[in-house]
Design an enzyme around this catalytic site. Structure first.
Site, short mmCIF file in Angstrom:
data_model
loop_
_atom_site.label_atom_id
_atom_site.label_comp_id
_atom_site.label_asym_id
_atom_site.label_seq_id
_atom_site.Cartn_x
_atom_site.Cartn_y
_atom_site.Cartn_z
N HIS A 131 -6.88 0.85 -6.83
CA HIS A 131 -7.18 -0.02 -5.69
C HIS A 131 -7.85 -1.29 -6.27
O HIS A 131 -9.05 -1.51 -6.13
CB HIS A 131 -8.13 0.70 -4.73
CG HIS A 131 -8.20 0.12 -3.36
ND1 HIS A 131 -7.54 -1.04 -3.00
CD2 HIS A 131 -8.87 0.53 -2.24
CE1 HIS A 131 -7.79 -1.29 -1.73
NE2 HIS A 131 -8.59 -0.38 -1.25
N CYS B 155 -16.37 2.09 -0.37
CA CYS B 155 -15.24 1.21 -0.03
C CYS B 155 -14.89 1.25 1.45
O CYS B 155 -14.28 0.33 1.96
CB CYS B 155 -14.03 1.59 -0.87
SG CYS B 155 -13.56 3.31 -0.68
N ARG C 185 0.88 -1.18 0.00
CA ARG C 185 0.00 0.00 0.00
C ARG C 185 0.91 1.22 0.00
O ARG C 185 1.68 1.42 0.95
CB ARG C 185 -0.92 0.00 1.22
CG ARG C 185 -1.69 1.29 1.36
CD ARG C 185 -2.85 1.23 2.32
NE ARG C 185 -3.97 0.50 1.74
CZ ARG C 185 -5.24 0.59 2.17
NH1 ARG C 185 -5.54 1.38 3.19
NH2 ARG C 185 -6.19 -0.10 1.59
N GLN D 215 -10.05 -3.78 -4.18
CA GLN D 215 -11.34 -3.19 -3.82
C GLN D 215 -12.34 -3.34 -4.96
O GLN D 215 -13.47 -3.79 -4.77
CB GLN D 215 -11.13 -1.69 -3.50
CG GLN D 215 -12.40 -0.98 -3.12
CD GLN D 215 -12.91 -1.40 -1.75
OE1 GLN D 215 -12.16 -1.39 -0.78
NE2 GLN D 215 -14.18 -1.78 -1.65
N ASP E 129 -16.94 7.56 -2.55
CA ASP E 129 -15.74 7.37 -1.74
C ASP E 129 -15.45 8.71 -1.06
O ASP E 129 -16.03 9.75 -1.43
CB ASP E 129 -14.58 6.92 -2.64
CG ASP E 129 -13.30 6.62 -1.86
OD1 ASP E 129 -13.37 6.46 -0.62
OD2 ASP E 129 -12.22 6.54 -2.50
N ARG F 185 -14.08 -8.41 0.27
CA ARG F 185 -12.62 -8.25 0.20
C ARG F 185 -11.92 -9.54 0.58
O ARG F 185 -10.94 -9.95 -0.04
CB ARG F 185 -12.16 -7.11 1.14
CG ARG F 185 -12.70 -5.72 0.82
CD ARG F 185 -12.12 -5.16 -0.46
NE ARG F 185 -10.67 -5.14 -0.46
CZ ARG F 185 -9.92 -4.18 0.11
NH1 ARG F 185 -10.49 -3.15 0.70
NH2 ARG F 185 -8.60 -4.24 0.05
N1 NVA Z 1 -9.68 6.85 -1.98
C1 NVA Z 1 -9.42 6.40 -0.63
C2 NVA Z 1 -9.69 4.94 -0.51
C3 NVA Z 1 -9.55 4.38 0.87
C4 NVA Z 1 -9.78 2.90 0.92
C5 NVA Z 1 -7.99 6.72 -0.26
O1 NVA Z 1 -7.10 6.52 -1.11
O2 NVA Z 1 -7.74 7.15 0.86
N1 CP Z 2 -11.46 -0.02 1.70
C1 CP Z 2 -10.21 -0.15 2.20
O1 CP Z 2 -9.26 -0.40 1.48
O2 CP Z 2 -10.15 -0.01 3.55
P1 CP Z 2 -8.80 0.14 4.39
O3 CP Z 2 -8.20 1.47 4.03
O4 CP Z 2 -9.27 0.08 5.83
O5 CP Z 2 -7.89 -0.99 4.05
#
Ligand code: NVA
Ligand code: CP
Length: 337
Positions: free
Chosen positions: A148, A283, A121, A151, A243, A311
């Site tokens: 992502h 998400c 990540r 997701q 989101d 997931r």
């Molecule tokens: N668009 C959000 C998704 C979180 C799962 C982010 O990148 O923070």
């Molecule tokens: N939706 C998602 O990826 O959640 P987290 O940021 O908690 O992993």
């Protein structure tokens, strides 16, 4: 147990010749249409009969490096790996980015000597790409600033469970043209489904991802439509998705974004313009009173916890496909890579 010893029932139903599965999952674009369908099909089997897959990844080891916080992604990889008999290790990378202490290629060449798969990540999408380029083991994108993939695959699994044939499902994504929107666009395109995006001017999806989704859609029959007006985008759709307006790393833009995105809030009024059977998707994490009202996300139309559950099943399918377990590892990237 190695991949030759494990043989789960039903796996023969999934097309899986050598070369079928690309080695990394950096972008949804790494998959060909039948591969996306195979992930969803295997996830369904694994959800229905989890006990049949216990031990499928015994002896396999996964490592996660996360530059950003996580609840769902981290825990679904950890619990998923454990339920398949494998082991996972988590490295908190939130204090310094990957590649700061030593060259990313050196990290990759260390990891490939110790573990079987890397889950990242990151802020920069290039970090995931570079790790995949250098590591001689599979690399999975667990969220970057651009995509992502896990997701979006889980979200389409959820939609398939709710509505059946995805070709007839119309999803409206309302809000920021961000990482989640990008992966949804690509997954929709590969699955031949129908997607509408409503984003403020200047916050639309990445032009290259949009062009790729449209190009893939010409082959699969997917439709991709862009709107400024959220009411038009959600009219008659089967699912409305939003989101956060402020993704991880954008906190400094928070005040400005909240003003710009205010007309894109998914509230009861907006949901009333979707089909009567329409579901609400997110998400998570969600910010009630910002991108969605409590009245929508906490209503019976909300499937956000089904998405969170998906997931687990989808990532277990991804792990099994990438790490063997009777299907094998495939060292060739697909045509969409
Ligand atoms: N668009 C959000 C998704 C979180 C799962 C982010 O990148 O923070
Ligand atoms: N939706 C998602 O990826 O959640 P987290 O940021 O908690 O992993």
């Amino acid at each position: 147990m190695n991949s030759q010893q494990f043989s789960a029932p039903h796996l023969g139903e999934i097309p899986s010749p050598k070369g079928f599965w690309s080695r990394d999952l950096v972008s949804v674009r790494d998959l060909a249409p039948p591969e996306v369908e195979a992930v969803l099909e295997l996830a369904g089997l694994m959800k229905a009969r989890p006990a049949d897959f216990r031990g499928a990844l015994a002896g396999k080891q996964l490592v996660m490096f996360f530059e950003k916080p996580s609840l769902r992604t981290r825990l679904t990889f950890e619990t998923g790996m454990a339920s398949l008999g494998g082991v996972s290790f988590f490295v908190d990378q939130t204090q310094s980015p990957l590649g700061a202490r030593e060259k990313l290629s050196d990290v990759a060449h260390n990891l490939e000597r110790w573990v079987d798969i890397i889950v990242l990540r990151t802020f920069g999408h290039a970090t995931v790409e570079h790790m995949a380029e250098h590591a001689n083991i599979p690399v999975v994108n667990a969220l970057s600033d651009l995509e992502h993939p896990c997701q979006a695959l889980a979200d389409y699994f959820t939609l398939q469970e709710k509505f059946g044939d995805l070709k007839n499902v119309q999803l409206a994504y309302v809000g920021d043209g961000n990482n989640v929107a990008h992966s949804l666009l690509l997954a929709c395109a590969l699955l031949g489904s129908r997607i509408r995006l409503a984003t403020p001017v200047g916050y639309g999806p990445d032009p290259q991802i949009l062009a790729d989704a449209q190009e893939i859609g010409q082959e699969t029959g997917a439709t991709v439509e862009l709107f400024d007006d959220p009411s038009e985008a959600v009219r008659g759709v089967d699912a409305v998705y939003t989101d956060t307006w402020v993704s991880m790393g954008q906190e400094k833009e928070s005040e400005q974004r909240i003003k710009i995105f205010a007309p894109y809030q998914v509230n009861e009024e907006l949901m009333s313009q979707a089909a009567a059977h329409a579901v609400f998707m997110h998400c998570l994490p969600a910010y009630r009173g910002k991108e969605v009202t409590g009245g929508v996300i906490d209503s019976s139309r909300s499937v956000v916890f089904d998405q969170a559950e998906s997931r687990l099943h989808v990532q277990k399918a991804i792990l099994l496909l990438l790490l063997g377990g009777g299907i094998g590892r495939f060292p060739v990237r697909s045509a969409h890579a």
